[in-house]
Motif scaffolding. Structure first.
Motif, mmCIF file in Angstrom:
data_model
loop_
_atom_site.group_PDB
_atom_site.id
_atom_site.type_symbol
_atom_site.label_atom_id
_atom_site.label_comp_id
_atom_site.label_asym_id
_atom_site.label_seq_id
_atom_site.Cartn_x
_atom_site.Cartn_y
_atom_site.Cartn_z
ATOM 1 N N ASP A 190 0.840 -1.195 0.000
ATOM 2 C CA ASP A 190 0.000 0.000 0.000
ATOM 3 C C ASP A 190 0.880 1.250 0.000
ATOM 4 O O ASP A 190 1.735 1.422 0.878
ATOM 5 C CB ASP A 190 -0.903 -0.023 1.242
ATOM 6 N N GLU A 191 0.698 2.141 -0.978
ATOM 7 C CA GLU A 191 1.565 3.310 -1.127
ATOM 8 C C GLU A 191 1.484 4.234 0.082
ATOM 9 O O GLU A 191 2.500 4.785 0.517
ATOM 10 C CB GLU A 191 1.191 4.077 -2.395
ATOM 11 N N GLU A 192 0.310 4.400 0.629
ATOM 12 C CA GLU A 192 0.156 5.265 1.808
ATOM 13 C C GLU A 192 0.963 4.720 2.988
ATOM 14 O O GLU A 192 1.663 5.468 3.679
ATOM 15 C CB GLU A 192 -1.333 5.355 2.197
ATOM 16 N N VAL A 193 0.877 3.421 3.192
ATOM 17 C CA VAL A 193 1.596 2.800 4.307
ATOM 18 C C VAL A 193 3.103 2.835 4.052
ATOM 19 O O VAL A 193 3.894 3.089 4.972
ATOM 20 C CB VAL A 193 1.106 1.366 4.538
ATOM 21 N N LEU A 194 3.504 2.593 2.809
ATOM 22 C CA LEU A 194 4.928 2.672 2.471
ATOM 23 C C LEU A 194 5.493 4.053 2.781
ATOM 24 O O LEU A 194 6.597 4.184 3.319
ATOM 25 C CB LEU A 194 5.141 2.334 1.001
ATOM 26 N N ASN A 195 4.749 5.076 2.449
ATOM 27 C CA ASN A 195 5.212 6.441 2.733
ATOM 28 C C ASN A 195 5.359 6.671 4.233
ATOM 29 O O ASN A 195 6.277 7.377 4.679
ATOM 30 C CB ASN A 195 4.252 7.464 2.124
ATOM 31 N N LYS A 196 4.465 6.076 5.019
ATOM 32 C CA LYS A 196 4.589 6.164 6.481
ATOM 33 C C LYS A 196 5.878 5.473 6.947
ATOM 34 O O LYS A 196 6.576 5.956 7.847
ATOM 35 C CB LYS A 196 3.381 5.519 7.154
ATOM 36 N N THR A 214 18.466 -12.240 -13.491
ATOM 37 C CA THR A 214 18.321 -12.262 -12.033
ATOM 38 C C THR A 214 17.225 -13.243 -11.638
ATOM 39 O O THR A 214 16.085 -13.105 -12.106
ATOM 40 C CB THR A 214 17.989 -10.863 -11.501
ATOM 41 N N PRO A 215 17.513 -14.222 -10.789
ATOM 42 C CA PRO A 215 16.503 -15.221 -10.438
ATOM 43 C C PRO A 215 15.254 -14.622 -9.785
ATOM 44 O O PRO A 215 14.128 -15.024 -10.102
ATOM 45 C CB PRO A 215 17.248 -16.136 -9.456
ATOM 46 N N TYR A 216 15.447 -13.661 -8.891
ATOM 47 C CA TYR A 216 14.333 -13.027 -8.173
ATOM 48 C C TYR A 216 14.525 -11.514 -8.202
ATOM 49 O O TYR A 216 15.036 -10.931 -7.245
ATOM 50 C CB TYR A 216 14.251 -13.527 -6.726
ATOM 51 N N PRO A 217 14.132 -10.868 -9.298
ATOM 52 C CA PRO A 217 14.371 -9.426 -9.439
ATOM 53 C C PRO A 217 13.743 -8.631 -8.297
ATOM 54 O O PRO A 217 12.627 -8.932 -7.838
ATOM 55 C CB PRO A 217 13.699 -9.085 -10.770
ATOM 56 N N VAL A 218 14.473 -7.624 -7.835
ATOM 57 C CA VAL A 218 13.998 -6.725 -6.779
ATOM 58 C C VAL A 218 13.804 -5.346 -7.414
ATOM 59 O O VAL A 218 14.757 -4.718 -7.868
ATOM 60 C CB VAL A 218 15.008 -6.638 -5.622
ATOM 61 N N SER A 219 12.571 -4.879 -7.450
ATOM 62 C CA SER A 219 12.267 -3.585 -8.057
ATOM 63 C C SER A 219 12.814 -2.452 -7.201
ATOM 64 O O SER A 219 13.129 -2.642 -6.017
ATOM 65 C CB SER A 219 10.755 -3.413 -8.217
ATOM 66 N N ASP A 220 12.915 -1.268 -7.782
ATOM 67 C CA ASP A 220 13.355 -0.107 -7.006
ATOM 68 C C ASP A 220 12.415 0.158 -5.842
ATOM 69 O O ASP A 220 12.852 0.521 -4.741
ATOM 70 C CB ASP A 220 13.426 1.136 -7.901
ATOM 71 N N SER A 221 11.122 -0.032 -6.066
ATOM 72 C CA SER A 221 10.140 0.192 -5.001
ATOM 73 C C SER A 221 10.360 -0.780 -3.846
ATOM 74 O O SER A 221 10.360 -0.388 -2.669
ATOM 75 C CB SER A 221 8.722 0.034 -5.558
ATOM 76 N N ASP A 222 10.565 -2.052 -4.176
ATOM 77 C CA ASP A 222 10.821 -3.038 -3.123
ATOM 78 C C ASP A 222 12.166 -2.783 -2.451
ATOM 79 O O ASP A 222 12.321 -3.008 -1.244
ATOM 80 C CB ASP A 222 10.791 -4.457 -3.697
#
Length: 457
Positions: free
Chosen positions: A53-59, A278-286
Motif C-alpha cells: 500500500d503506497e500510503e503505508v509505504l510512505n509512512k 536475475t533469479p528473483y528481481p527486486v524492483s526499485d520500489s521493493d
C-alpha cells in the motif's frame, strides 16, 4: 553447532505467511512503535515486508528517516572498497570472480601495490576503506590479508580498514584482530539453503554452515564489530531480509552485540557470470522498502549502500535510512591506478567521484563524515551498541563528522564543494547542544585550518 537454531526455514516461511493476514491498522501501529527506536520483532518486521500500500509505504519511509536522524543524526559515512585480489577457487554462479570464468584477468596485488591503491583512494579524500579479496587460500590466505592491512596502515593516511574475506578459523581471526581491523564483514548471500546450494556449485564457499558460523569464530577471537547482508535477487527478498534480521537478533541475544552494519547489495551484471538473468528481481520500489524495514527493525545498525545502484536511486535512499555509502569505487585489483574492466567482480552503476557525491550529500542537507573515532577510542562492540541503542552515539558522531569533513574541505575538495561544505558546517555547528563540545569543536576547526589533521573526540 546446529545452524537450524539460527536459521530455521520452516519457521521463517510460517512467519511470512502469517504476516499476510496482518491488518493495515496493525501495520500502522508497528510503524508508530518503531519510532521508539527499540527495534522490532521478526513477526513485526515480516508484516512490514508484506506491505504494498503506497500510503503505508510512505509512512514507513517517514519513520525510517526519523529513526536514522534520531540515532545517527544527518551524517553519511563515506568509504571506498580496495580489492587486493580477484583470484578465487569458488564457482559462485553470480560472481565475476568465479573459478570457471575464463574471461577474467586474474591478479593479486603485492603489499606495495596495495599501498599504491590505498594512496589513490586517500587522494580522493577517503579515510576508511573496505579491503576485499577473492577466496583462494593459495594466494589470499590470512598472511596476504594481514600484510596488506599492515602495509596500508604503515604507509598511507587511511585510519580504518574493514575487511571482507572468506570465513576464517579462530586463530586466523585473531591475526585480523591483532593487525587492527575495524569491522569484519561477511555476507551469507542467501539464507535459503536450497538456493545457496544451487548458486555455490563448488569450492569452500559451498559450505553453508561454515560460512554462517564465521561470525561465531570472529567473536571468539575478540572481533566485536561485524557486518552482514545478503545479495538481493538470488532468492525471495522477503525471506532473505527476514532471515538477516533473525540472524541479527540471534547475535544480539547471544553476544549482546548485533551487527555493526547491514549491507544491501543488489545483483548486478558481471563478466563471465553463469546467470543470464536475475533469479528473483527486486524492483526499485521493493528495494526502498527493504532499506526502510532494516532501519525500523534494527535502528542501531549502519546500513551500507554501494555503487551497484544508480546515482538517482542512491540519492533518494539517503532519505530512507542509509547511513554509509561508498564513492568513487573500483571492484578490480589495481582499479584505482589502472581500470581494467575485464578484471571486475561486477559492473558498477554510480560512476560519480567522491567530490561530486559530497556536493549531492550536502545539497540534501546531510553531513558527510570520514570519522574513524569510535574504532580508535574502543567504542566498538557492546560499548558502541549501548550508545547507539540509547540514541547517544550522535553526541560523538556530530562533532567528529564536522571535523573530518572540514579536513576534507581544507585538503582535497574542489572550490564548489568547499563553498557548499563550509555553509553546511556553519549550520551543523549550531546543532551541537553541549556548549563545551561546541566551543572545543570550533577550536579544533581552527587548528585544522592551520594544517593539523586527524582531530577527533
Amino acid at each position: 553447532m546446529n545452524t537450524l537454531n539460527i536459521i530455521n526455514e520452516e519457521k521463517i516461511n510460517n512467519i511470512l505467511e502469517d504476516a499476510k493476514c496482518v491488518s493495515k491498522q496493525d501495520v500502522l501501529n508497528i510503524i508508530e512503535k518503531s519510532k521508539d527506536c527499540f527495534g522490532l520483532t521478526s513477526t513485526e518486521a515480516a508484516a512490514l515486508l508484506q506491505v504494498n500500500d503506497e500510503e503505508v509505504l510512505n509512512k514507513m519511509f517517514e519513520a525510517a528517516k526519523y529513526i536514522k536522524e534520531k540515532i545517527y543524526g544527518n551524517r553519511i559515512v563515506m568509504f571506498a572498497p580496495l580489492y587486493t585480489s580477484n583470484e578465487c577457487t569458488n564457482n559462485c554462479l553470480y560472481c565475476g570472480f568465479r573459478v570457471h570464468n575464463k574471461e577474467l584477468h586474474r591478479r593479486t596485488l603485492c603489499p606495495s601495490e596495495v599501498v599504491e591503491e590505498a594512496s589513490a583512494i586517500e587522494k580522493q579524500g577517503h579515510k576508511r576503506i573496505l579491503m576485499v579479496c577473492g577466496e583462494d587460500k593459495r594466494v589470499t590466505h590470512i598472511d596476504h590479508i594481514v600484510e596488506s592491512v599492515q602495509a596500508v596502515y604503515d604507509n598511507v593516511d587511511i585510519r580504518r580498514i574493514n575487511v571482507n574475506c572468506a570465513p576464517l578459523e579462530v586463530e586466523e581471526f585473531k591475526k585480523l584482530k591483532d593487525v587492527g581491523i575495524g569491522t569484519y564483514q561477511i555476507f551469507q548471500e542467501t539464507y535459503h539453503r536450497p538456493t545457496y546450494k544451487k548458486m555455490h556449485v563448488s569450492g569452500s564457499k559451498s559450505d553453508y554452515d561454515y560460512r554462517l558460523t564465521a561470525i561465531e569464530r570472529a567473536f571468539e577471537a575478540g572481533i566485536d564489530d561485524v557486518g552482514i547482508g545478503v545479495l538481493l535477487g538470488l532468492y525471495d527478498y522477503k525471506f532473505d531480509v527476514l532471515s538477516t534480521l533473525i540472524h541479527s537478533e540471534y547475535l544480539d541475544n547471544k553476544y549482546n552485540v548485533g551487527p555493526h552494519t547491514i549491507s544491501v547489495p543488489r545483483l548486478r551484471p558481471a563478466i563471465g557470470s553463469a546467470l543470464e538473468e536475475t533469479p528473483y528481481p527486486v524492483s526499485d520500489s521493493d528495494f526502498k522498502k527493504i532499506v526502510a524495514v532494516y532501519r525500523l527493525a534494527v535502528p542501531y545498525t549502519g546500513i551500507i549502500m554501494s555503487t551497484r545502484e544508480s546515482a538517482g536511486l542512491r540519492d533518494e535512499l539517503l532519505e530512507l535510512g542509509v547511513s554509509q555509502m561508498s564513492a568513487g569505487s573500483k571492484t578490480n585489483p589495481g582499479g584505482y591506478e589502472e581500470d581494467d574492466r575485464e578484471a571486475k567482480q561486477f559492473e558498477g552503476n554510480d560512476e560519480r567521484g567522491l567530490d561530486e557525491i559530497l556536493r549531492v550529500v550536502c545539497k540534501q542537507g546531510h553531513l558527510p563524515s570520514f570519522c574513524t573515532a569510535c574504532y580508535r577510542n574502543n567504542r566498538t562492540g557492546e560499548a558502541f551498541m549501548e550508545l547507539a541503542k540509547d540514541a547517544h552515539i550522535h553526541e560523538f558522531c556530530q562533532p567528529n563528522a564536522i571535523l573530518t569533513f572540514k579536513e576534507n574541505l581544507v585538503n582535497v575538495a574542489s572550490d564548489d564543494t568547499k563553498k557548499m561544505g563550509e555553509e553546511l558546517l556553519k549550520a551543523e555547528i549550531e546543532k551541537i547542544d553541549d556548549e563545551k563540545v561546541k566551543t572545543e569543536t570550533l577550536k579544533r576547526l581552527e587548528r585544522i585550518e592551520a594544517g593539523e589533521k586527524d582531530l577527533y573526540f
